[in-house]
Enzyme design. Structure first.
Site, short mmCIF file in Angstrom:
data_model
loop_
_atom_site.label_atom_id
_atom_site.label_comp_id
_atom_site.label_asym_id
_atom_site.label_seq_id
_atom_site.Cartn_x
_atom_site.Cartn_y
_atom_site.Cartn_z
CG LEU A 18 -1.76 1.24 1.47
CD1 LEU A 18 -2.89 1.30 0.45
CD2 LEU A 18 -2.35 1.23 2.88
CG MET A 47 -1.65 6.80 2.84
SD MET A 47 -3.21 6.11 3.41
CE MET A 47 -2.75 5.31 4.90
N PRO A 95 7.41 11.27 1.27
CG PRO A 95 9.26 11.31 -0.17
CD PRO A 95 7.77 11.05 -0.14
N GLY A 140 2.54 12.39 5.91
CA GLY A 140 2.24 11.13 6.60
C GLY A 140 0.78 11.09 7.01
CD GLU A 186 -5.30 -0.28 6.18
OE1 GLU A 186 -5.69 -0.21 5.03
OE2 GLU A 186 -4.73 0.68 6.77
NE ARG A 187 -5.89 3.45 12.00
CZ ARG A 187 -6.32 4.68 11.80
NH1 ARG A 187 -7.45 5.08 12.34
NH2 ARG A 187 -5.60 5.52 11.08
NE ARG A 238 20.99 -14.76 36.08
CZ ARG A 238 22.24 -14.72 35.65
NH1 ARG A 238 22.71 -15.69 34.90
NH2 ARG A 238 23.02 -13.71 35.97
CB THR A 281 1.04 8.28 15.01
OG1 THR A 281 0.00 9.27 14.86
CG2 THR A 281 1.98 8.38 13.82
CD GLU A 293 1.60 10.60 18.97
OE1 GLU A 293 1.76 9.92 17.94
OE2 GLU A 293 2.24 10.39 20.02
#
Lengths: 398, 260
Positions: free
Chosen positions: A132, A134, A137, A140, A253-254, A279, A377, A379
């Site tokens: 995909l 999207m 540069p 976003g 997707e999420r 351990r 993100t 956010e």
């Protein structure tokens, strides 16, 4: 449904098919995924042979229609898949997810019959590897600001621009991925979705992103679109409907990215529990020490909370509908942070060994971070959640 | 060719085993089960025959509802149909009781070949296969590590003491109880799992097989009186220290006991 039936529901594998699928995945992961994971992380290579094996087992078409070779299963099955793969090799899991969910599922919900017929059988069989496109540069999260342009030219479009951080953009240094869903501007703050195939003149593999923090077993690249001529029939939906297309697939997707986080957290809990029993310090296994107990117990509780949330959202999920963004955002927002904390706790419990590349938790710690960025993100999820909940406060209550 | 594969569902190898309240078996609630590892190799061997285009493979298992999952997995791997003997009357059957049930199924189906595991991961009795062959009055072999089929005969390498192999030839109909590791067992692919939903799945009772009163706890000649974990003793000595110290301690221990 009787009271007893209700109590017997297994949220994590509700039907015999889900259970059999999970068993197959457990075996596949143990026999074929785990043995190769460290090497492909170290070498930053995508394991194309393993991808083909995944195709043989039907793992690339879990949610896709049977008529194209898929299994036509639900979101729970997809969550089972990505949880299992990610418990061993999140980088490989991400490559499969980019192909099957970001690309193929996207085509399935947004493409017309002709496009689906052309693309999905090849994607499900593993003949083609998809991705995909999207991110750019300079663009976003703010997708409407993207700069890649698609200009109409007769029966075609000419696409110009650059896309970056494309998982499966290439298969290796010299080989472009096979097919992509590409979002490009067709007007002022108006985007459209296209299926772009290798072989369309002007499409080339740009920079291979090396030295990523994690997910190094997936191949991340920049793609260059230099007047790529794409037939208008490869446009998915009407011109300018790209945002809608994007929204239609974002939720699954999420949710599947959240499932990857759950897999990472589970593995971390298992690894630290095992290590803490073996351990010894001061004459006793370190699991006897309260400080170590806190790491393990908190991680376990958080892992189980994340698993409950993700599988509960999956249970309600309708792959043919939108409207589950609140739940999908919440699942990913929570699970990805749980994974990172569990991996961090695991390194702490394993001490110096945890910090070393030979031990799996170091890799999982690096891989976990991507899930706080990719596919939305933290956010972006926070912003969406508050916006969506403010619009419909009744959905606060579980 | 018709091939019957007998499967047993056993506790998963990673399951934590606790003893039940009356001390006669393990606590089965909340543990994961899987197909007995020996039987998976038997199923794979049958499926390879089917892949060669010559067989109808059906799987049989005995046990409660949970056993259905093992049979569905076998269908997902490629078996054509399943028979589930699901009846409380079969509970508590000893090896002979289980062999009688399987024999009754075999008599209804008349398979050319019966594949099963040499023994089960849970109680390791290795008794059902020879008993079943005896009840059916057909030849059998155990611990097969290689199976080759040609017109009407089956040639097997079987594992014997000292790492040697014995080669036996059997005439069909016959029963082959396999050792683990004779092949690479396939997964149930997602396509296989979906196809399994549509495959015949018969549930039979003990009465359906004409065995009322002949199997189960009442008919069992072997009963489990008590099971218990190994007693923890104080005869083991754990050596500690650096690797060199542990090795030196081990060597002196061996000499002390006159083992060398």
């Amino acid at each position: 449904m009787s009271t007893e039936d209700w109590r017997r529901i297994d949220l994590y594998a509700p039907t015999p098919e889900h259970r059999a699928f999970r068993d197959t995945l457990d075996e596949f992961v143990e026999r074929e995924v785990e043995p190769q994971a460290a090497e492909h992380d170290r070498n930053e290579t995508f394991n194309h042979d393993l991808f083909r094996r995944a195709a043989d087992l039907g793992l690339l078409g879990v949610t896709l229609p049977e008529e194209f070779g898929g299994a036509d299963l639900d979101a729970t099955a997809a969550v089972i898949l990505y949880e299992a793969l990610s418990s061993s090799d999140p980088g490989f899991a991400l490559a499969v997810l980019a192909h099957s969910i970001l690309f193929a599922q996207n085509v399935n919900v947004n493409g017309n019959d002709e496009i689906r017929q052309h693309v999905l059988p090849r994607a499900i069989s593993g003949e083609w590897i998809g991705g995909l496109c999207m991110t750019e540069p300079e663009v976003g999260t703010d997708v409407l600001a993207l700069r890649t342009q698609a200009k109409r030219d007769g029966n075609d479009y000419l696409i110009d621009g650059r896309k970056t951080f494309i998982t499966n953009g290439g298969i290796d240094e010299h080989t472009l991925g096979d097919v992509f869903v590409v979002y490009a501007a067709t007007g002022e703050r108006e985007i459209s979705a296209f299926v772009v195939e290798k072989g369309m003149g002007g499409l080339s593999l740009g920079q291979h992103w090396k030295d990523k923090l994690g997910m190094r077993a997936s191949f991340t690249a920049e793609l260059v679109f230099d007047g790529v001529r794409v037939p208008a029939t490869n446009r998915m939906g009407a011109e300018g409907e790209g945002t809608l297309a994007m929204m239609r697939n974002l939720e699954i997707e999420r949710l599947t990215l959240a499932a990857m986080s759950v897999g990472i957290a589970r593995r971390c809990v298992s690894v630290m529990l095992d290590y803490a029993g073996q351990r010894k310090t001061f004459g006793v296994p370190i699991r006897e020490h309260g400080q170590v107990q806190r790491y393990i117990a908190e991680s376990f509780a958080e892992y189980r909370a994340a698993a409950s949330l993700v599988f509960d959202v999956a249970r309600r999920f309708d792959l043919s509908q939108t409207g589950q963004r609140i739940e999908a955002d919440a699942a990913k927002l929570f699970a990805c942070q749980v994974a990172k904390r569990a991996a961090d706790a695991a390194i702490q419990v394993l001490g110096g060994y945890g910090y070393m590349g030979e031990y799996v938790v170091q890799r999982l710690w690096r891989d976990a971070k991507l899930l706080e960025i990719g596919g939305g993100t933290l956010e972006a999820h926070q912003k969406n959640l508050v916006k969506d909940l403010s619009r419909d406060p009744a959905r606060v209550r579980a | 060719m018709k091939i019957m594969v007998c499967l047993k569902q056993v506790p998963h190898q990673d399951a934590r085993l606790d003893i039940n309240a009356d001390g006669t078996w393990i606590q089965e609630d909340n543990i994961k089960f899987e197909i007995n590892s020996y039987d998976t190799y038997a199923l794979e061997e049958a499926l390879r025959t089917k892949d060669a285009g010559e067989a109808d493979v059906f799987v049989v298992s005995i046990g409660p509802d949970r056993v259905g999952q093992a049979l569905r997995t076998a269908l997902g791997m490629g078996a054509d149909r399943a028979i589930h003997v699901n009846d409380d009357e079969a509970n508590g059957s000893d090896s002979l009781g289980l062999a009688k049930i399987l024999a009754a199924v075999a008599k209804q189906e008349n398979p050319d070949l019966i594949f099963m595991g040499l023994m089960s991961d849970d109680d390791n009795s290795a008794a059902v296969a020879p008993m079943l062959a005896q009840l059916l009055d057909i030849p059998h072999t155990t611990a097969a590590v290689k199976v080759e089929r040609s017109n009407g005969t089956v040639t097997c390498d079987r594992e014997i003491e000292g790492g040697a192999h014995e080669v036996v030839e059997l005439t069909a109909p016959c029963l082959i109880a396999v050792q683990t590791g004779l092949n690479q067992v396939r997964y149930a692919s997602l396509k296989g799992i979906m196809a399994a939903k549509k495959k015949p799945f018969d549930v039979k009772s003990v009465a359906d097989l004409g065995l009322s009163g002949q199997v189960g706890t009442g008919a069992a000649k072997v009963k489990i009186d008590r099971i218990a974990p190994p007693l923890k003793g104080d005869t083991a000595e754990i050596l500690s220290g650096s690797t060199a110290e542990v090795v030196a301690g081990l060597v002196s221990k061996i000499k002390e006991l006159g083992l060398l």
